[in-house]
Design an enzyme around this catalytic site. Structure first.
Site, PDB file in Angstrom:
ATOM      1  CE  LYS A  64       7.658 -19.258 -21.376  1.00 27.15           C
ATOM      2  NZ  LYS A  64       7.893 -17.829 -21.179  1.00 27.15           N
ATOM      3  CG  ASP A  66       6.802 -19.465 -25.342  1.00 31.24           C
ATOM      4  OD1 ASP A  66       7.842 -19.112 -25.926  1.00 31.24           O
ATOM      5  OD2 ASP A  66       6.190 -18.743 -24.530  1.00 31.24           O
TER       6      ASP A  66
END
Ligand code: C5P
Length: 298
Positions: A13, A142
């Site tokens: 990401k 995350d």
């Protein structure tokens, strides 16, 4: 028939925005961040085999396997499914690490999420979606993003409270690894010290961009200043990235990787060649995702 194993791509990401708020009583910071999945990926294979949980890893050095987030994910999954202890199924996890480690790209978190998804496929949803998200949040700030249905999401809290955002059309880009590492805790500490000395204004927040133009004007990462000051390599990477005139060019997460997105492949190829891979620097081509990759049964 239930598969014996599952193979998945575990994508990285980047953060299109990252606004860091106050430190909370539990030591974490309140934040607001737009997560975007990209196609730079690890490969994660999870098999039902043998006894106990074992992890092997090739490629980028992921550190000791005992502390690996994917291994801890598997342990947490079996616990939650009531399958630990005597007679617990054996699990073999194989990682092919391509995502640079400790770079702000979420590689370890994505491996953990892929392991949870693979196990839930192998054990036919033995843990419900809510419980799976709770395991993910305990593993790391995350991890939950990688369990979202789509690869664009707004994270709040410490990053684990998520709202889906409609994906934007895929764009080509580059990730630049400046050759230095920045630990997440170190970056938060540096930001706290800077703010105690010199409070800064909060820029307007981008929450649900409808097109890349809105991202281009709202992209912002609170860590950029402190990480660039701590590491000249990051400062140089950011100024070189911006010289390629991208739509967006910025730090990812708490660094030290930086990334840029372009309107077309030619521009991204040109930038990749211009940024190069010399000294400690490495430049990698990537593309933003509009959907997560599908798992394959083994
Ligand atoms: O959750 P994760 O293990 O990724 O966080 C690593 C470290 O980063 C934490 O121990 C904390 O020091 C810092 N952190 C923070 N606020 C957040 C996320 C991480 O202070 N929202």
């Amino acid at each position: 028939m239930t598969p014996r194993g599952v193979r998945m791509d575990a994508p990285a990401k980047v953060n299109l925005t990252l606004h860091v708020g106050a430190r909370r009583a539990d030591g974490y910071h309140e934040l607001e961040t737009l997560f975007q999945g990209v196609d730079l990926s690890d490969v994660v294979e999870v098999r039902r085999e043998g006894a106990g949980i074992e992890l092997t890893s090739t490629g980028e050095d992921a550190g000791p396997s005992e502390q690996n987030l994917a291994l801890r994910a598997a342990r947490a999954y079996l616990d939650a499914a009531g399958m630990s202890g005597d007679g617990a199924p054996g699990i073999r996890i194989r990682l092919e690490k391509q995502i640079p480690v400790a770079a702000g790209l979420g590689g370890g978190s994505s491996d953990a999420a892929a392991t949870l998804k693979a196990l839930d496929r192998l054990f036919e949803g033995a843990v419900g979606a809510g419980a799976l998200m709770a395991i993910a949040a305990r593993l790391g700030s995350d991890v939950p993003f990688f369990l979202m249905p789509l690869p664009l999401g707004l994270g709040r809290g410490r990053g684990e409270v998520l709202e889906p955002v409609d994906p934007l059309p895929a764009l080509p880009g580059v990730v630049v690894l400046p050759g230095v590492r920045m630990s997440t805790a170190e970056a938060y500490g540096a930001l706290d010290r800077l703010r105690a000395a010199r409070p800064s204004a909060t820029p307007p927040r981008l929450r649900a961009p409808r097109d890349w133009g809105e991202v281009a004007s709202g992209a912002h990462n609170d860590f950029e200043g402190v990480v660039a000051s701590a590491h000249p390599e990051v400062r140089d990477a950011l100024s070189d990235l911006r010289a390629t005139r991208p739509l967006v060019g910025m730090l990812s997460g708490s660094g030290a990787s930086c990334f840029a997105l372009y309107g077309n492949d030619n521009e991204a190829d040109g930038a990749s060649a211009a940024l190069g891979s010399e000294g400690g620097r490495r430049t990698v081509r990537m593309r933003t995702l509009t959907a997560w990759p599908e798992p394959a049964d083994l």
